[in-house]
Write an enzyme that holds these catalytic residues in place. Structure first.
Site, PDB file in Angstrom:
ATOM      1  N   GLY B  29       0.795  -1.227   0.000  1.00  0.00           N
ATOM      2  CA  GLY B  29       0.000   0.000   0.000  1.00  0.00           C
ATOM      3  C   GLY B  29       0.824   1.273   0.000  1.00  0.00           C
ATOM      4  O   GLY B  29       0.283   2.360  -0.168  1.00  0.00           O
ATOM      5  N   CYS B 238     -27.385  -9.528 -16.327  1.00  0.00           N
ATOM      6  CA  CYS B 238     -26.845  -9.278 -17.662  1.00  0.00           C
ATOM      7  C   CYS B 238     -27.875  -9.712 -18.708  1.00  0.00           C
ATOM      8  O   CYS B 238     -28.384 -10.833 -18.665  1.00  0.00           O
ATOM      9  CB  CYS B 238     -25.537 -10.037 -17.851  1.00  0.00           C
ATOM     10  SG  CYS B 238     -24.905  -9.944 -19.538  1.00  0.00           S
ATOM     11  N   CYS B 269     -18.560 -12.810 -19.819  1.00  0.00           N
ATOM     12  CA  CYS B 269     -19.873 -12.880 -20.446  1.00  0.00           C
ATOM     13  C   CYS B 269     -19.838 -13.903 -21.584  1.00  0.00           C
ATOM     14  O   CYS B 269     -20.719 -14.766 -21.698  1.00  0.00           O
ATOM     15  CB  CYS B 269     -20.258 -11.505 -20.971  1.00  0.00           C
ATOM     16  SG  CYS B 269     -22.001 -11.329 -21.350  1.00  0.00           S
TER      17      CYS B 269
END
Lengths: 363, 289, 263
Positions: B29, B238, B269
């Site tokens: 970080g 979707c 997808c």
């Protein structure tokens, strides 16, 4: 049925082909040669070399041709090329007092050893379009005189001899390299000068102008402006001495600025410094003014909140390649971030409408 | 492009970047300054990610590049092509096949593995930048863990809007120490940052910073106990593959304000549709080009 | 008044504190003890060194010499000048508070009143929005700011309200030592009186220890147990407030008290 947008690769290739065609323009007009650009667009070439940080007039001219005259795009091409070049060594500091000047003027003394040399300047041209240039026309050769031999001493050196201007001691330390180390703040003066030397001319011009208009005014005079060629020498350890590897054209500007002093220290003028590749006089003067404004802390002045005094502001925003890239990236797709904001705004609106519909129940 | 070395950058530069990456991995970080090079693509277009990728790539790697979750967006195409040309590495659109994924603004839907590296393109690495513009001051705030101001911003959001009004680039705290900007990913993706088996690297070219999340790092999205972080998405499934758990793009499909929602992760997808899933407007068995 | 017995340990001890600006003296060889619950006033004309001293005490300026010892909750007396920066910052947002003369220096003008009061709580780890807001509301009430102003930004507040908000923002974490630099400085006389009243109530109620720099003797008369008079960077007289004001020993204090000196 919906089909997602596809064929990014084809689109990119076609765009490049179209771009190339547009760059060439009407084929009935002869194509520009790189040599023509180098010789006849020399000031554009100089700017590209200066802000591209690479002294190579042919490559700069090529970049201008490839970039269709967009100088920032040309600078970008040069920078991207430059970053791949191996680092063979560092030159010795150039001796600008030994410059073969084509122009040398001082605003502070009417005359000085070495004389005032106007040189090839736009200064006293009347800005009337020269329609003769519409046609090809041959230029008669300019009158010539033999050059005055010998070095041309710096004007500030005369002031320095009398203690009238603050001395700039030569530093022994190797200056940091902005292109090899990340910019760390607060920055030393060598680092600042380096950033200014490759900074955007327009940005520095605006900042310098703002100091003249009162945003950290520092009463600058051009102590000296000189343009000419200097030798670049590199130490060759195997030989034990330096050899001259190139001659480059530089513009150097030293400003004489408002004096500082106190009861214990007699008043002295102070300096700003600009040094840029090529004949780039507007940039060199701007650089000197901004350099001087950034020196407020070292010279015991107040921070007036002016942009030109603010080191982090100036250095973070002077580089036009960084600026243009980040500015133009907002045209890249952002639909994921935008979608997330869209949903947020819709939800907050729905909640606000709900609260308005039943005000009594709200609190 | 034969004049250039493998993956464009010279070996010395790659070593410098790898040192910065290692430092970043050692201090999760923490933003490590590095001498970002001028790349042959504009700042703000992924030069940080490209340099990190160039420093990590080996000839055996299989590279995937996505922008907004999609492999076929122009900038993803352009960056993928750059590495095909300069490194000659194999490329893929399938998340599971990739050993190195460079991304802009998304984390793939498919879970990542220990064998993968995810490289983020970062525009503004400093999570405190819009509260405090000065680098000198923000670095001090990180050093002293002076993060009160960050929560003041979240407090102000709730006071004004009733909820935390940050939808992307949602700030996180890494291993209880550094507050970090996860790059402009939607906050939907934030939970995937934490405890990921993959090495996550963040590159900001223009701002000259690299930071990292080593595998299995704890990453917590900042919030309040009584206003906890919620990883939200559009309230739809979707329309092509029917997935109800993926981040969706909204597409305007006609002049009457008609809309459809589709997965932003095109690979995810596509593989769902190939496996036979069909959404509201999808066509069964229809293969995607 | 209280703690004058000397039995308790001092909360704050200053020894030999000196700050120079080149050849000029900011303050020289200042020393004192402040006991828990005690309020000390520092008075003097402009340029007497009182603001320099306050800024050295609060860690805003680094003195050239001396010790500034604070009785910390966890480790007992520590010299704050040799503390690490993170420790000093922690102290500054927990046990210490600083009220600026100009509320704009002590407030975030772009943040709501509630956010201003809540910042210190959040800085030390408060993570419950409802609780932060409830505490902010409570404190706004204590400094007489209406609850419905909680989401307004202080830029729309009057000078007196801004100053009261700054006080609430500082006191919300229950600090043990408050530094105040001319807290009533820029305010109208009537507004000053109300603020002084409020401050006196809070100081007594919370048992605060405070160091108040002012050129206004009315302020110290009302708030301070003890008084330190400064001139040219030096402390010329110190003692109980009433004693110093009613029976000044040093010629400069006499001038100050008789108001001959326009300060």
């Amino acid at each position: 049925m919906y089909v997602a947008v596809k064929g990014g690769e084809r689109a990119i290739e076609n765009a490049h082909a179209w771009l190339a065609e547009e760059r060439r323009g009407d084929r009935a007009v002869p194509e520009l040669t790189v040599a023509q650009i180098r010789e006849q667009m020399a000031l554009a070439v100089n700017r590209v070399m200066a802000e591209g940080s690479l002294y190579d007039p042919d490559l700069a001219a090529l970049a201008i041709k490839q970039a269709r005259g967009d100088l920032i795009e040309a600078i970008f091409l040069i920078r991207a090329y430059r970053t791949t070049l191996p680092r063979l060594g560092a030159s010795r500091p150039v001796d600008t007092a030994a410059m073969a000047c084509i122009r040398r003027i001082s605003a502070t003394f009417k005359d000085a050893p070495g004389g005032q040399v106007l040189g090839p300047t736009f200064d006293y041209t009347h800005r009337l379009l020269d329609f003769a240039l519409m046609a090809e026309c041959d230029v008669p050769p300019a009158p010539e005189a033999s050059a005055t031999p010998g070095p041309v001493p710096h004007i500030t050196g005369f002031l320095n001899r009398d203690g009238l201007i603050q001395t700039e001691a030569a530093g022994e330390a190797t200056p940091p390299d902005l292109t090899r180390e990340p910019l760390e703040l607060p920055a030393s003066r060598p680092l600042r000068l380096q950033a200014l030397a490759r900074g955007d001319e327009g940005f520095l011009l605006g900042l310098a102008y703002s100091t003249q208009r009162g945003y950290a005014r520092n009463h600058a005079f051009v102590g000296e402006l000189r343009i000419g060629t200097v030798a670049v020498e590199v130490d060759i350890p195997e030989l034990g001495f330096a050899i001259e590897v190139a001659e480059i054209e530089l513009t150097e500007c030293e400003t004489v600025n408002q004096f500082a002093g106190s009861k214990t220290e007699p008043p002295q003028f102070t300096r700003g410094y600009g040094l840029v590749f090529g004949q780039t006089e507007r940039k060199a003067i701007s650089m000197a003014l901004v350099d001087r404004a950034l020196r407020w802390r070292e010279l015991g002045e107040d921070f007036l909140g002016a942009a030109a005094q603010d080191e982090e502001f100036v250095l973070s925003h002077a580089d036009n390649i960084q600026a243009t890239g980040f500015l133009e990236h907002i045209k890249l797709p952002h639909y994921v971030d935008f979608q997330s904001e869209l949903e947020l705004v819709r939800r907050i609106r729905a909640e606000a409408e709900l609260a308005q519909a039943q005000p009594e129940a709200a609190e | 492009m034969n004049d250039y070395t493998f993956a464009y950058l010279d070996e010395q530069t790659k070593r410098m970047i790898r040192r910065a990456i290692l430092k970043g991995v050692a201090i999760p970080g923490y933003q490590v300054p590095f001498a970002s090079r001028e790349m042959p693509m504009p700042y703000g277009w992924g030069t940080g990610g490209v340099q990190v990728t160039a420093a990590c790539l080996t000839p055996e790697d299989v590279l995937k590049v996505i922008d907004q979750g999609a492999d076929d967006t122009t900038n993803a195409v352009s960056i993928r092509k750059f590495f095909q040309r300069t490194a000659g590495v194999a490329v893929t659109e399938a998340t599971v096949e990739a050993s190195l994924i460079q991304t802009r603004h998304r984390i793939p839907e498919a879970p990542l593995t220990e064998a993968q590296i995810l490289v983020y393109q970062v525009p503004i690495p400093e999570p405190l930048r819009f509260l405090e513009p000065r680098e000198v001051e923000t670095r001090r705030m990180h050093a002293l863990e002076d993060y009160g101001l960050m929560h003041v911003k979240l407090y102000e959001d709730i006071a004004r809007h009733g909820e935390i009004a940050t939808a992307y680039a949602y700030p996180v705290k890494v291993e209880g120490r550094y507050v970090m900007d996860p790059s402009p990913i939607p906050k939907f993706d934030n939970p995937k940052l934490s405890d990921s088996p993959a090495l996550q690297l963040f590159g900001a070219g223009r701002e000259q910073r690299i930071y990292a999340l080593p595998p299995y790092t704890r990453v917590v999205s900042l919030d309040f106990d009584d206003h906890p972080f919620v990883a939200s998405k559009a309230d739809h499934a979707c329309d092509l593959c029917g997935a109800g758990d993926t981040y969706l793009d909204e597409v305007i499909i006609d002049d009457a304000g008609g809309r459809m929602f589709v997965c932003s992760d095109t690979d995810h997808c596509g593989s769902r549709r190939r496996a036979g899933h069909v959404g509201r407007l999808g066509v069964p068995g229809k293969e995607v080009a | 008044m209280m703690m004058a017995t000397g039995s308790a340990a001092p909360l704050f001890s200053v020894r030999g504190l000196t700050k120079r600006y080149g050849a000029r003296i900011g303050c020289a060889d200042v020393g004192f003890d402040l006991f828990p619950g005690e309020v000390m006033g520092i008075v003097g004309e402009s340029g007497s060194g009182k603001s320099t001293l306050l800024n050295c005490l609060a860690g805003h300026l680094v003195p050239d010499a001396g010790k500034v010892i604070f009785d910390t909750r966890t480790d007992g007396p520590r010299d704050t000048l040799t503390m690490s920066e993170p420790e000093r910052r922690m102290l500054a947002r927990t046990d210490w508070a600083f009220v600026h003369q100009n509320p704009r220096d002590g407030l975030r003008m772009g943040v709501s009143a509630g956010g201003n009061v809540g910042e210190r709580l959040m800085a030390v780890g408060a993570r419950n929005y409802g609780a932060i807001r409830a505490t902010a509301l409570d404190w706004l009430g204590r400094v007489e700011i209406a609850a419905d102003r909680i989401d307004d930004r202080p830029s729309g507040f009057s000078g007196g309200m801004q100053q009261r908000l700054q006080i609430a923002r500082n006191l919300v974490t229950g600090p043990r030592l408050v530094f105040m630099d001319e807290p009533t400085g820029g305010l109208d006389v009537s507004v000053q009186a109300r603020l002084l009243d409020l401050l006196r109530g809070l100081v007594r109620e919370m048992g605060l220890s405070a160091i108040i720099v002012t050129h206004d003797l009315a302020v110290v008369r009302l708030l301070a147990d003890r008084l330190m008079v400064m001139k040219g960077g030096h402390v010329v007289e110190q003692g109980l407030t009433d004693q110093v004001l009613d029976d000044p020993q040093h010629a400069y204090t006499q001038l100050l008290v008789s108001s001959v000196l326009q300060v």
